[in-house]
Design an enzyme around this catalytic site. Structure first.
Site, PDB file in Angstrom:
ATOM      1  N   LYS A  84      -9.525  -4.540  -7.305  1.00 22.85           N
ATOM      2  CA  LYS A  84      -8.564  -5.192  -6.698  1.00 22.85           C
ATOM      3  C   LYS A  84      -8.936  -6.045  -5.608  1.00 22.85           C
ATOM      4  O   LYS A  84      -9.906  -5.406  -4.643  1.00 22.85           O
ATOM      5  CB  LYS A  84      -7.741  -3.875  -5.896  1.00 22.85           C
ATOM      6  CG  LYS A  84      -6.283  -4.229  -5.805  1.00 22.85           C
ATOM      7  CD  LYS A  84      -5.728  -2.627  -5.277  1.00 22.85           C
ATOM      8  CE  LYS A  84      -4.440  -2.786  -5.058  1.00 22.85           C
ATOM      9  NZ  LYS A  84      -3.991  -1.594  -4.288  1.00 22.85           N
TER      10      LYS A  84
HETATM   11  C1  E4P Z   1      -0.336  -1.757  -4.171  1.00 18.12           C
HETATM   12  O1  E4P Z   1      -1.372  -1.660  -5.056  1.00 18.12           O
HETATM   13  C2  E4P Z   1      -0.622  -1.327  -2.901  1.00 18.12           C
HETATM   14  O2  E4P Z   1      -1.588  -0.208  -2.901  1.00 18.12           O
HETATM   15  C3  E4P Z   1       0.738  -0.693  -2.478  1.00 18.12           C
HETATM   16  O3  E4P Z   1       1.713  -0.655  -3.307  1.00 18.12           O
HETATM   17  C4  E4P Z   1       1.128  -1.123  -0.981  1.00 18.12           C
HETATM   18  O4  E4P Z   1       2.202  -0.353  -0.524  1.00 18.12           O
HETATM   19  P1  E4P Z   1       2.770  -0.190   0.967  1.00 18.12           P
HETATM   20  O5  E4P Z   1       3.645  -1.432   1.124  1.00 18.12           O
HETATM   21  O6  E4P Z   1       3.758   0.959   0.662  1.00 18.12           O
HETATM   22  O7  E4P Z   1       1.555   0.174   1.591  1.00 18.12           O
END
Ligand code: E4P
Length: 219
Positions: A84
């Site tokens: 990522k």
């Molecule tokens: C995506 O891969 C992220 O880890 C995640 O969806 C972030 O979500 P949040 O905005 O609730 O922190």
């Protein structure tokens, strides 16, 4: 639509896996910090023993060499690891280098269709538009997902959209209808997807009627 769990908590992953609906997992530094339970690498390896679906591991370095070295290390942990990478200029360079090396990537922190287009061009396997965080600042996150899905189709680009930062079952359903092929969802929201008050009421009614019928039989 594929369902990824947005967590680094092993027990949550085991539970959703046991329901037969888990297609993968996404983690990030905040989720890892919240979960604890060993080093990031140890947690990722354990997750990969539960699911053979894609497991996103996020780099924290902000320079190219650092991103590449972290990502290559993650990719060696298990065959289903996806690296990522945040949506930055350096992130794009890392994504295109990983693509050349055959390492799958998930471009994270996407907040506009233009960012999604660039990430897809760089060779990202997955694009993660954050709908909840856009909704939080009074913009319509789902509009971006809809537009990005249309763009990928018109331009015949291969990247898959993960609707991310989901805060409710509605986000998951709307993401699927908007053209995302994956939703990454916190455990609490997956539990909310299971629940409906009329289901609970229906079960209670069936139980009561069954008990009544049994009582009649023994009279
Ligand atoms: C995506 O891969 C992220 O880890 C995640 O969806 C972030 O979500 P949040 O905005 O609730 O922190």
């Amino acid at each position: 639509m594929k369902l990824f769990l947005d967590t680094a908590v092993i027990d949550e992953i085991r539970i959703v896996h046991s329901w037969g609906v888990l297609d993968g997992v996404t983690t990030n530094p905040s989720l890892f910090a919240k979960a604890g339970g060993g080093t990031y690498e140890e947690v990722l390896e354990e997750i990969c023993t539960i699911t053979s679906g894609p497991v996103s591991a996020e780099v924290v370095a902000t320079d190219l060499e650092g991103m590449l070295s972290e990502g290559r290390k993650f990719a060696k942990l298990a065959p289903n690891i996806v690296v990522k990478v945040p949506m930055t200029e350096t992130g794009l360079s890392a994504i295109s280098a990983f693509a050349e090396e055959g390492i799958k990537t998930n471009c994270t922190l996407i907040f506009s269709t233009a960012q999604g287009l660039l990430a897809a061009k760089a060779g990202a396997t997955y694009l993660s538009p954050f709908v909840g965080r856009l909704d939080d600042i009074a913009q319509d996150g789902m509009d971006m997902v809809r537009e990005l899905a249309a763009l990928l189709m018109v331009q015949e680009m291969d990247a898959e959209i993960i609707v991310a930062s989901t805060r409710s079952p509605r986000h998951v359903v709307d993401g699927a209808l908007a053209g995302a092929t994956v939703a990454t969802v916190p455990f609490k929201v997956v539990q909310q997807m299971v629940k409906h008050p009329l289901t609970d009421k229906g079960i209670a009614q069936f139980e009561a009627d069954w008990a009544k019928a049994q009582a009649e039989l023994v009279k």
